[in-house]
Design an enzyme around this catalytic site. Structure first.
Site, PDB file in Angstrom:
ATOM      1  N   LYS A  14       0.814  -1.216   0.135  1.00 28.12           N
ATOM      2  CA  LYS A  14      -0.129  -0.071   0.084  1.00 28.12           C
ATOM      3  C   LYS A  14       0.887   1.288   0.093  1.00 28.12           C
ATOM      4  CE  LYS A  14      -2.365  -0.959   3.989  1.00 28.12           C
ATOM      5  NZ  LYS A  14      -1.822  -2.194   4.227  1.00 28.12           N
ATOM      6  N   ARG A  89      -9.877   0.585   8.450  1.00 27.45           N
ATOM      7  CA  ARG A  89      -9.602  -0.734   8.842  1.00 27.45           C
ATOM      8  C   ARG A  89     -10.548  -1.674   9.495  1.00 27.45           C
ATOM      9  NH1 ARG A  89      -3.502   0.444   8.976  1.00 27.45           N
ATOM     10  NH2 ARG A  89      -2.653  -1.399   9.071  1.00 27.45           N
ATOM     11  N   ARG A 128      11.207  -6.438   5.597  1.00 24.55           N
ATOM     12  CA  ARG A 128      11.030  -4.799   6.026  1.00 24.55           C
ATOM     13  C   ARG A 128      11.618  -4.770   7.371  1.00 24.55           C
ATOM     14  NH1 ARG A 128       5.230  -2.248   5.218  1.00 24.55           N
ATOM     15  NH2 ARG A 128       4.967  -2.992   7.253  1.00 24.55           N
ATOM     16  N   ARG A 134      11.414  -1.272  11.933  1.00 24.76           N
ATOM     17  CA  ARG A 134      10.091  -1.160  12.038  1.00 24.76           C
ATOM     18  C   ARG A 134       9.668  -2.209  13.363  1.00 24.76           C
ATOM     19  NH1 ARG A 134       4.571  -0.086   8.571  1.00 24.76           N
ATOM     20  NH2 ARG A 134       3.807  -1.181  10.056  1.00 24.76           N
ATOM     21  N   ARG A 145      -0.859  -9.285  13.401  1.00 21.26           N
ATOM     22  CA  ARG A 145      -1.504  -8.252  12.711  1.00 21.26           C
ATOM     23  C   ARG A 145      -2.346  -8.961  11.365  1.00 21.26           C
ATOM     24  NH1 ARG A 145       3.723  -5.593  11.520  1.00 21.26           N
ATOM     25  NH2 ARG A 145       2.550  -4.248   9.730  1.00 21.26           N
TER      26      ARG A 145
HETATM   27  P1  AMP Z   1       0.363   0.602   8.963  1.00 19.94           P
HETATM   28  O1  AMP Z   1       1.520   1.366   8.764  1.00 19.94           O
HETATM   29  O2  AMP Z   1      -0.679   0.852   8.333  1.00 19.94           O
HETATM   30  O3  AMP Z   1       0.452  -1.144   9.039  1.00 19.94           O
HETATM   31  O4  AMP Z   1       0.068   0.547  10.551  1.00 19.94           O
HETATM   32  C1  AMP Z   1       0.813   0.118  11.676  1.00 19.94           C
HETATM   33  C2  AMP Z   1      -0.144  -0.054  13.020  1.00 19.94           C
HETATM   34  O5  AMP Z   1      -0.864   1.404  13.102  1.00 19.94           O
HETATM   35  C3  AMP Z   1      -1.501  -1.098  13.052  1.00 19.94           C
HETATM   36  O6  AMP Z   1      -1.054  -2.266  13.007  1.00 19.94           O
HETATM   37  C4  AMP Z   1      -2.164  -0.539  13.892  1.00 19.94           C
HETATM   38  O7  AMP Z   1      -1.839  -0.729  15.182  1.00 19.94           O
HETATM   39  C5  AMP Z   1      -2.075   0.956  13.617  1.00 19.94           C
HETATM   40  N1  AMP Z   1      -3.174   1.570  12.606  1.00 19.94           N
HETATM   41  C6  AMP Z   1      -2.890   2.257  11.649  1.00 19.94           C
HETATM   42  N2  AMP Z   1      -3.750   2.514  10.909  1.00 19.94           N
HETATM   43  C7  AMP Z   1      -4.877   2.299  11.747  1.00 19.94           C
HETATM   44  C8  AMP Z   1      -6.357   2.446  11.518  1.00 19.94           C
HETATM   45  N3  AMP Z   1      -6.838   2.925  10.638  1.00 19.94           N
HETATM   46  N4  AMP Z   1      -7.187   1.992  12.641  1.00 19.94           N
HETATM   47  C9  AMP Z   1      -6.561   1.478  13.710  1.00 19.94           C
HETATM   48  N5  AMP Z   1      -4.965   1.210  13.954  1.00 19.94           N
HETATM   49  C10 AMP Z   1      -4.371   1.641  13.027  1.00 19.94           C
END
Ligand code: AMP
Length: 189
Positions: A14, A89, A128, A134, A145
């Site tokens: 993404k 999400r 990654r 990260r 996740r």
């Molecule tokens: P990402 O970088 O999009 O993979 O997000 C990393 C982490 O941030 C996720 O595993 C969630 O813990 C949190 N997170 C990001 N976006 C959301 C969202 N829209 N709703 C809830 N948690 C989020």
């Protein structure tokens, strides 16, 4: 305005594809994950709250995310459109996004679902984690996740199908091939 939801499991590409869409179409980009990581880095209250959830591979509560999203969205001026990366999400977030956009005379143009097989997601995320450091890209958290994705996020596929916004993208292949499929989908709007 061109409002694109870029969707997919963790590791589906993404972020990478969003950057290319931004470059080609001049859209604003909201990555809720990036927003949260910046808050953590800056040591804010929100960052402290978010860290607990992120480290456990869990989602941040909807109300909090919805408020963050609206404030980032409203900070864009004279926008050509927005790419939503990592949001929504949950069904509650999708409903809130629809409401927020409707209130502003807008709508989601399309939801692009980057589909990638599970083993490939695992391989990409572990790689990654090693490269970027990260904290949530470790095997145990990745597994959590992916479970959260399947139980809370994947139901959005049917939700967007019902809204007639759904578009499947094959997320396996070269970056260029995937992006070409995305461009075709956007041009067809
Ligand atoms: P990402 O970088 O999009 O993979 O997000 C990393 C982490 O941030 C996720 O595993 C969630 O813990 C949190 N997170 C990001 N976006 C959301 C969202 N829209 N709703 C809830 N948690 C989020």
């Amino acid at each position: 305005m061109l409002n694109i939801v870029i969707f997919g499991a963790p590791g589906s590409g993404k972020g990478t594809q969003s950057a290319r869409i931004v470059e080609s179409y001049g859209l604003n980009h909201i990555s809720t994950g990036d927003v949260l990581r910046a808050e953590i880095k800056n040591g804010t209250e929100l960052g402290k709250t978010a860290k607990g959830y992120i480290d456990q591979g869990q989602l941040i509560p909807d109300e909090l995310m919805i408020d963050i999203l609206a404030s980032v969205f409203d900070s864009f001026k004279d926008s050509k459109g927005v790419i939503f990366d990592g949001f929504p999400r949950t069904i509650a977030q999708a409903e809130a996004l629809k409401k927020m956009l409707t209130e502003r005379g807008q709508e989601v143009s399309v939801m692009l679902d980057l589909e990638v097989p599970e083993e490939e997601l695992m391989t990409r995320l572990i790689k990654r984690g090693k490269e970027s450091g990260r904290a949530d890209d470790n095997e145990e958290t990745i597994k959590k996740r992916l479970l959260v994705y399947h139980s809370q996020t994947a139901p959005l596929i049917d939700w967007y199908k019902k809204e007639n916004k759904y578009c499947h993208i094959n997320g396996l292949g070269t970056m260029e091939a995937i992006f070409a499929e995305i461009v075709d989908a956007i041009e067809a709007l």
